[in-house]
Each structure stands twice: as C-alpha cells, then as structure tokens.
Design a protein around this motif. Structure first.
Motif, PDB file in Angstrom:
ATOM      1  N   GLU A   1      -7.710   0.260  -6.393  1.00  0.00           N
ATOM      2  CA  GLU A   1      -6.336   0.729  -6.522  1.00  0.00           C
ATOM      3  C   GLU A   1      -5.865   1.169  -5.140  1.00  0.00           C
ATOM      4  O   GLU A   1      -6.462   2.033  -4.512  1.00  0.00           O
ATOM      5  CB  GLU A   1      -6.252   1.896  -7.495  1.00  0.00           C
ATOM      6  CG  GLU A   1      -4.824   2.364  -7.764  1.00  0.00           C
ATOM      7  CD  GLU A   1      -4.796   3.482  -8.783  1.00  0.00           C
ATOM      8  OE1 GLU A   1      -4.393   3.240  -9.933  1.00  0.00           O
ATOM      9  OE2 GLU A   1      -5.198   4.614  -8.417  1.00  0.00           O
TER      10      GLU A   1
ATOM     11  N   THR B   1      -1.446   5.296   3.193  1.00  0.00           N
ATOM     12  CA  THR B   1      -1.918   4.562   2.020  1.00  0.00           C
ATOM     13  C   THR B   1      -3.345   4.993   1.711  1.00  0.00           C
ATOM     14  O   THR B   1      -4.078   5.453   2.596  1.00  0.00           O
ATOM     15  CB  THR B   1      -1.900   3.035   2.248  1.00  0.00           C
ATOM     16  OG1 THR B   1      -2.772   2.706   3.343  1.00  0.00           O
ATOM     17  CG2 THR B   1      -0.498   2.537   2.529  1.00  0.00           C
TER      18      THR B   1
ATOM     19  N   LYS C   1      -2.449   2.523  -3.089  1.00  0.00           N
ATOM     20  CA  LYS C   1      -1.118   3.092  -3.289  1.00  0.00           C
ATOM     21  C   LYS C   1      -0.568   3.673  -1.994  1.00  0.00           C
ATOM     22  O   LYS C   1      -1.315   4.027  -1.076  1.00  0.00           O
ATOM     23  CB  LYS C   1      -1.172   4.223  -4.330  1.00  0.00           C
ATOM     24  CG  LYS C   1      -1.523   3.798  -5.737  1.00  0.00           C
ATOM     25  CD  LYS C   1      -1.502   5.014  -6.655  1.00  0.00           C
ATOM     26  CE  LYS C   1      -1.747   4.627  -8.107  1.00  0.00           C
ATOM     27  NZ  LYS C   1      -1.695   5.794  -9.018  1.00  0.00           N
TER      28      LYS C   1
ATOM     29  N   SER D   1       3.533   4.125  -5.575  1.00  0.00           N
ATOM     30  CA  SER D   1       3.640   2.722  -5.970  1.00  0.00           C
ATOM     31  C   SER D   1       2.493   1.914  -5.385  1.00  0.00           C
ATOM     32  O   SER D   1       1.937   2.238  -4.335  1.00  0.00           O
ATOM     33  CB  SER D   1       4.980   2.139  -5.528  1.00  0.00           C
ATOM     34  OG  SER D   1       5.098   2.152  -4.117  1.00  0.00           O
ATOM     35  N   LEU D   2       2.140   0.834  -6.086  1.00  0.00           N
ATOM     36  CA  LEU D   2       1.021  -0.019  -5.679  1.00  0.00           C
ATOM     37  C   LEU D   2       1.453  -0.999  -4.602  1.00  0.00           C
ATOM     38  O   LEU D   2       2.593  -1.471  -4.592  1.00  0.00           O
ATOM     39  CB  LEU D   2       0.482  -0.792  -6.881  1.00  0.00           C
ATOM     40  CG  LEU D   2      -0.120   0.026  -8.024  1.00  0.00           C
ATOM     41  CD1 LEU D   2      -0.425  -0.879  -9.216  1.00  0.00           C
ATOM     42  CD2 LEU D   2      -1.386   0.743  -7.575  1.00  0.00           C
TER      43      LEU D   2
END
Length: 796
Positions: A668, A641, A670, A681-682
């Motif tokens: 942010e 991540t 991800k 994707s978050l």
C-alpha cells in the motif's frame, strides 16, 4: 566514537560466549579440472548442519568445527561430486589443498534440481555475499525455470516473483516494471551488472538466470529507485563443446528459431566461446500489429594466467514493431471494444536497437583477495513514427467514439559508458570475520532526444489533425495511409556524469550474529541543452547533485538454515526544477526499513521466506504554491509518501522430480503529505495484492520418463490508472480509472528423449482472461488472449 567502540566490544564478548572454545575453521578452494574457480559449490560436513557455499573465487570457510574425524562432501550441478576424509584437531584450523571437480557432461541434461536456493550468490550483490546473509529479500530465477516454463518475456519471468510486476506496456513495445510502489526504469534494470535501457522488449532466449534484489540497492548502484533492481544474466562461455537448436511455432503466425553453441578455443582450455541468438517474426491478437526481432549474444572467456581471467561479452537486439496505444477510454471510463480492435495508423513503426560490449577483468591478488574491473559501452536508439496517443495533446476521444488522430514522431539516442572497479576479500580481526568490499564507478550518458512537430492548421492545410475515425466502428478500408512529412521541433541533449565510491563490510561476529554495514557517496552532474529549430534558440541548464546513502543490517542465524534480519537503507532521487531562490532543487531522500526471516527446511526440501518493509519519502518534490506562483518549474520538497507491505515466498520439492513455487505480496503506497494531491490517496498503478503459484513435475523413470508437465498461475489485484485529482486546480476533472483484478493460468508440456531431442508446448492464458495495462488514460493495452506455442529442440 568511544562509546560505539565499547558497545561493539561488549557485543563481541557476549556473542563469543555462544561458541565453544575448542572449535576450528576449515578453509578451502574448489576448482574445475581446467583450473577455473567454481562459484556456488555446496561444501557440507556429512551428518552435520555445517556447510558453506563457494564464492566467485571458489573459496569456502566452515567455522567453529569441533575436533574430530569427518567426511567433507563437495557437490555442484554439472560436476561429479567428491567426498574427502579429514581430521580436525584441537587448536588447529585447516587450510585444504585445492579440490578439483570434474565436469559431468553426461549429466547436463534437464533435471529437477533441489539445491539450496538461499546459498546462491547473486552477482548483483558484487561482494560475493550469499542470499542467506543478505538483509533483504532476494529472488533468483534459474535457467531451469526459464526453460521448463518456456519463458518468452519479462512478464513471464515476473510470474515467479511476488511484489515485482508489470505496471504498464505503453505503446505495446515495452514492459514497464515496478516494485513496492516504485517504478523500476532503466536506472534499475541491469544486464550482467550494467544498466540496460528497458524502453524496448527484452529478448529472453539468451538469459542464463535472472536476479531480483528487492528494496534499496543504492549503496552498490547509486541513483536507483527504492523498490529494487532487476539483473539479467546472459549465457556464458563453456569449455565443453555443445549447443542447442530450437524452432518455435505459435499463435499469431509466430516463427522463432534460436541457436546456442559453445566450446573451447584451444586444447589447453584457456580460452572458450559461446554464441547464441534468435530471430522472431509474429503478428498479434490485435489487427494490423506485427513485430520482428533479431538477437545475438557472443562472448569469449580467456584464462590469462592462474590468477587472471578476462570475459568479453556483447549483446545486440533489434526490435521492429507496430506501436499500439489502443483507444478504449472515454472520460476516464474504459469502454467495451473488441479485444482485437486496432485504431492506430497501419503504417506506424517503432524501430529500436540496443548493443552493448562489456569487458570484465578479474585478478586474484591472494588466496582471500581479488580485484574486478568492468568496462562497458552501450548504445541505444529508437525511431518512432505513428499516431498520437488518444486523449493527449487535445485529441480526446469523444462520447460518440469520434477521434481526430494526430501524429507523433521521435528519435532517441542514448550512449552509455561504465567504468567500475571492485576490491573485495576476506580477513579476520581476532575471531571476527569480515567479507569486505570497496569500489568505485564512473558512468557517462550522452542522450539526444529529437521531437517533431505534430500536425497543425499552419502546417497541414488548415486541418489540425491527420484524419478522423470512430473507435466503435473503424473503417479500416478507408483509413488514411499516406505518410506525411513532419519537421523537427526541438533537440534535447542531456550529458550526464555520475561518480560513486562505496565501502561495505559483512562482519561475522560469531556463528550466530552478522552485521552488514556500508556507505556510498554519489555525485551527479546533469546538463540539459535544448535547441528549438523554429527560432534556432538554445536553452542550457545544469544540475549538480550529491548524496550519502548508508546501509546497515543485522542478521541473526540460530542455525545454518535460518536467517532473521533487520535493515535500514537510504537512497536518493534527483529532481528537476528550481527552488524559490532560483537554485537547483536538492534530491529527495528515501528511507527504507526491512525485516524478515529466511528458512531452509527439511534438508533443503522447503524454503519459506517472509519480509516486511516500510519506505518513506519524506521530502517529495511538489510545485511551490506560495505568493501566487503559477510556474510549475518552481518547486519545494513539501510532499511525503509511504509504501508499506509484506511478502511471502515459498518453494518446495515434495517429491523427487517435483517443484512447487508460490508467493504473495501486499503493498500500500499513499500520499502522507501533499500540497497537490489528496492526503491518504493511493498512488497509481500499484496493486495491493499479487500472488503466484506454479508446479512442475518431471517423470524420472518408467514409460513416461522424460515427460515434464507444469502450470503457472498468477493473481493481479485491483489498482488504478488515469490521473490523480489535484486539490490545487479549480474544477479539476481528473479522475482515477479503477482496474479490476484478474487471474491468469498457463500450462506447459515437454517430452525429452535420447538426451538430444525434445518437443515442448505451452498454452498461455488458458481461461482467456481479459484485463488491461493502462498508462494515464492514453495507452490502453489488453493482455494477450489465449495462445499457444510449440518448440522443437535438438541438443548436441
């Protein structure tokens, strides 16, 4: 190693050219008339930008002062200022005699303070390093802010800090924190530097200040998440006699009396005490939901000798409230229900208790060296018995609103002990100054988690649920209200031993360049003992983890009021499960890079800080998918991540008596590599954007003298709850739940008269904004509707 030494020597030689050869240092110590060192005192050479802030031992050093005659101005909140004439001669550094400040009791009323924020020393930094010298983002919420904003919860506190936010309020009985995309659980929450179990609400009436160290703190505290730590500082004993009595009334039948009294225990002022506490009883904007909270915070301070002090603190909270998991989600869609609609069992309860006792012994070994020993014990226990969560355990809410409610019960006990020893001091190697820390800590946890059976056809007369209701039209009069007996299912005992040793040095190469470097070694032994009552079987597993967590930062200070920094830190996260060879899974290592600038401008009238960061977890534990494996306990370090963002903090004092605070954060986070989730994707719960703006003004003269008005506004951006789609699950129907952004506005008003009496009022959520805190899809909690509180206060 030889090359590194040559590089460091070269840096020192180049840096020293920036400093004039005819400069000297001024050393000193600031003490109260009671002979107690005073931390946080501002010592300024008048009409120059030379200054320093005293550390926890009252010491200060002003470096590189040219020869000449000067006036040294010493000032601190609650003490009378003092000006000292002094002469600095070429080639002679000065060590002053101790400077004593007298407490200004008459000046301890509520005033607007425009002191240096970046010169404060966070207790959580352990080594007495002031915020300006730390290569990370730091926020300190003062007691003045706590009082003027009439703060009553962690959520209120975090309205002053960007990038640190409430990610959920599961069951309505806790406030779950996150920062920079990482959850800040009980490992990252501290009270007076000791880990605090944050599975219950935090009572704020006993707080003196709140510290937030963003980014990695692993070198000081071991196994903590990468986003930062929260340290709650409680009120301390004082030698002057005084206190305050408050009583608050408000919406939802709120009644909350609080008290605070302090003073000396003897004429020689070598012992002091403080006792504060509160009681709160309230209903809720939700039907059939109520709470009752008791809080006590006694403390004692002893001056055992001129060099040794002992601080004894205890903290007790008992919180009893109605659990409320909501029920407004069907097929991962939030449905429109009245804000006050409660669909849990009316007899449900969450009874939580937490008590801690801490002893802090501080001994001054010499003028520049001291040792601190902390011993703390904490006990936490909960007893929860209520309805099961909607959409969990097979109890999904149907399209027409039908929900077959089951029950859940859990007892949890957590006993925690900390032994911590810190040795810190100042020294020089040639012209290079060192602020040195070496320490060790030993932590022991003993937890017992008892789970009970839910209702099944076998134990509930053929009915696998408690009752059936419709969330769109709950018939409260016909709710089932009896409390059935449920049997124990399993007991999980988890003793954990954690040991760490760390060393850190803040190296001032010259006036302009500093380096912070250090490393920690951590070892953790976790044992899990699961006893199943039905077949009286026991399953035992052991996990052994260790890790090195380094930290390195460079601080450039072109002036005494500007700090530019860059840093690298590493932390670790323990993992459960086994690898493909049957061995315990190694920890995940997390790298964090941070850069920023801190500014004190216009004679401490404006503070502007900007921070950017990148956090990489390059070996996230995920299920092993090879050879047709279906055992979710077999894992591999196969995921990654990335969290990145920017934070801006702004504080200004444009007028005497006025304070403005503002902030903005972008984050942010991800998946950058995954064998389970969609790459790119978050991660859930994390808003990309948060912002805050508050203003407060106190009339200092005229007919409105004593009046204080203010507002607090916050913006919380879009984020996701629900459940992330798994690419490895055929026909996976998991979905994310988008949560809209929202803006919230609070207003405060207070009037102080005769320096003793005050009346305060607060109107929260003025616009009656509606939004939700959501955990997965099984706990949906609306934010509180518009509400008010009024407080009557008396100081003595």
């Amino acid at each position: 190693m030889k090359i590194i030494n040559q590089i460091l020597l070269f840096i020192v030689c180049i840096a020293n050219q920036l400093v004039a050869q005819n400069t000297q240092n001024i050393h000193g110590k600031i003490m109260s008339v009671s002979n107690i060192p005073i931390e946080g005192v501002t010592v300024v050479i008048e009409k120059t930008d030379y200054y320093d802030i005293t550390n926890a031992n009252g010491d200060f050093t002003i470096s590189n002062v040219n020869a000449g005659d000067y006036k040294l101005v010493v000032s601190h909140i609650g003490f009378n200022s003092k000006t000292i004439d002094m002469s600095v001669t070429k080639g002679n550094s000065i060590t002053l005699k101790p400077i004593y400040l007298k407490e200004a009791y008459s000046e301890l009323q509520e005033v607007v303070i425009s002191g240096s924020i970046l010169s404060k020393t966070p207790n959580a930094a352990k080594s007495g390093i002031k915020a300006l010298d730390l290569p990370q983002s730091v926020a300190i919420i003062s007691q003045q802010t706590l009082e003027t904003q009439q703060i009553n919860s962690l959520t209120d506190i975090l309205k002053n800090v960007n990038g640190l936010y409430i990610k959920g309020t599961t069951g309505g009985y806790q406030e779950e924190l996150a920062s920079r995309g990482y959850s800040l659980g009980s490992n990252n929450t501290f009270k007076n530097g000791v880990r605090y179990f944050n599975g219950m609400t935090v009572e704020t009436s006993g707080l003196e200040s709140v510290e937030i160290l963003k980014g990695s703190a692993a070198i000081l505290f071991g196994n903590v998440e990468a986003g930062g730590i929260l340290n709650l500082i409680t009120k301390k004993p004082r030698f002057d006699f005084g206190g305050k009595l408050d009583v608050t009334f408000g919406s939802f039948n709120l009644v909350k009396p609080t008290f605070d009294v302090y003073g000396s225990l003897n004429d020689s002022k070598t012992a002091a005490f403080r006792l504060d506490g509160s009681y709160a009883s309230a209903d809720s904007f939700r039907k059939y939901v109520s709470s009752e909270t008791y809080y006590f915070n006694p403390s004692l301070f002893f001056k055992l000798s001129n060099k040794t002090t002992l601080l004894l603190e205890s903290d007790y909270t008992n919180d009893y409230r109605t659990p409320d998991f909501g029920a407004g989600i069907i097929n991962y869609q939030i449905v429109d229900l009245p804000r006050d609609q409660f669909v849990g069992v009316k007899w449900g309860y969450f009874d939580a208790e937490q008590v801690s006792v801490t002893a802090t012994l501080n001994h001054q070994l010499s003028y520049n060296w001291n040792v601190t020993y902390i011993n703390s014990f904490r006990h936490y226990n909960t007893d929860m018995f209520t309805n099961g969560r909607p959409n969990s355990g097979g109890a999904a809410v149907q399209e027409d609103g039908t929900w077959q409610r089951n029950l859940q019960r859990r007892d949890y006990v957590d006993n925690y002990n900390l032994n911590q020893l810190d040795f810190k001091g100042l020294f020089k190697t040639g012209k290079v100054k060192h602020q040195f820390l070496v320490g060790a800590d030993l932590e022991n946890y003993k937890t017992k988690d008892t789970r009970y059976n839910s209702l099944t056809t076998a134990n509930n007369n053929g009915q696998a649920y408690y009752d059936e209701i419709n969330i769109f039209n709950p018939d409260y009069n016909n709710f089932r209200n009896d409390i059935p007996n449920v049997d124990k299912n399993r007991l999980t005992s988890t003793p954990v031993s954690r040991f760490g040793i760390y060393v850190q040095d803040l190296i001032a190469i010259n006036r302009y360049l500093k380096v912070l470097a250090g490393v920690r070694y951590s070892y953790q032994d976790t044992k899990s003992d699961i006893y199943t009552y039905s077949n009286q079987s026991t399953s035992i597993t052991n996990l052994y983890d260790d890790a090195l967590t380094p930290r390195f930062g460079v601080i450039i200070q072109p002036t005494n009021h500007i700090s530019i920094f860059g840093s690298y830190a590493n932390s670790f996260e323990t993992n459960t499960g086994l690898d493909i060879d049957g061995n315990t899974l190694k920890p995940s290592l997390i790298d964090q890079f941070e850069v920023g600038i801190k500014n004190e401008l216009f004679n401490n009238k404006l503070f502007l800080n900007v921070t950017g960061y990148i956090i990489n977890n390059s070996n996230l534990a995920q299920p092993y998918l090879g050879n047709g494996n279906t055992d979710s306990n077999i894992k591999e370090l196969a995921g990654s991540t990335k969290s990145q963002g920017i934070e801006v903090d702004f504080t200004a004092y444009p007028l005497f008596g006025m304070r403005l605070m503002a902030g903005y954060s972008f984050n942010e986070m991800k998946y950058t590599k995954s064998n389970t989730y969609v790459v790119g994707s978050l991660l859930r719960y994390n808003p990309k954007h948060t912002a805050n703006l508050s203003a407060n003004y106190t009339f200092e003269s005229g007919t409105l003298k004593g009046l204080n008005i203010g507002f607090v506004s916050t913006y919380f951006g879009e984020r996701f709850a629900g459940r992330s789609f798994r690419i490895t699950t055929p026909n996976d129907d998991r979905q994310l739940i988008p949560l809209s952004d929202y803006f919230q506005l609070d207003g405060t008003l207070a009037y102080h008269f005769n320096n003793k009496f005050a009346i305060k009022g607060k109107l929260a959520n003025i616009t009656n904004a509606l939004n939700y805190n959501v955990h997965d899809d099984n706990s949906l909690n609306p934010i509180a509707s518009r509400n008010y509180s009024v407080t009557l206060s008396y100081k003595f």
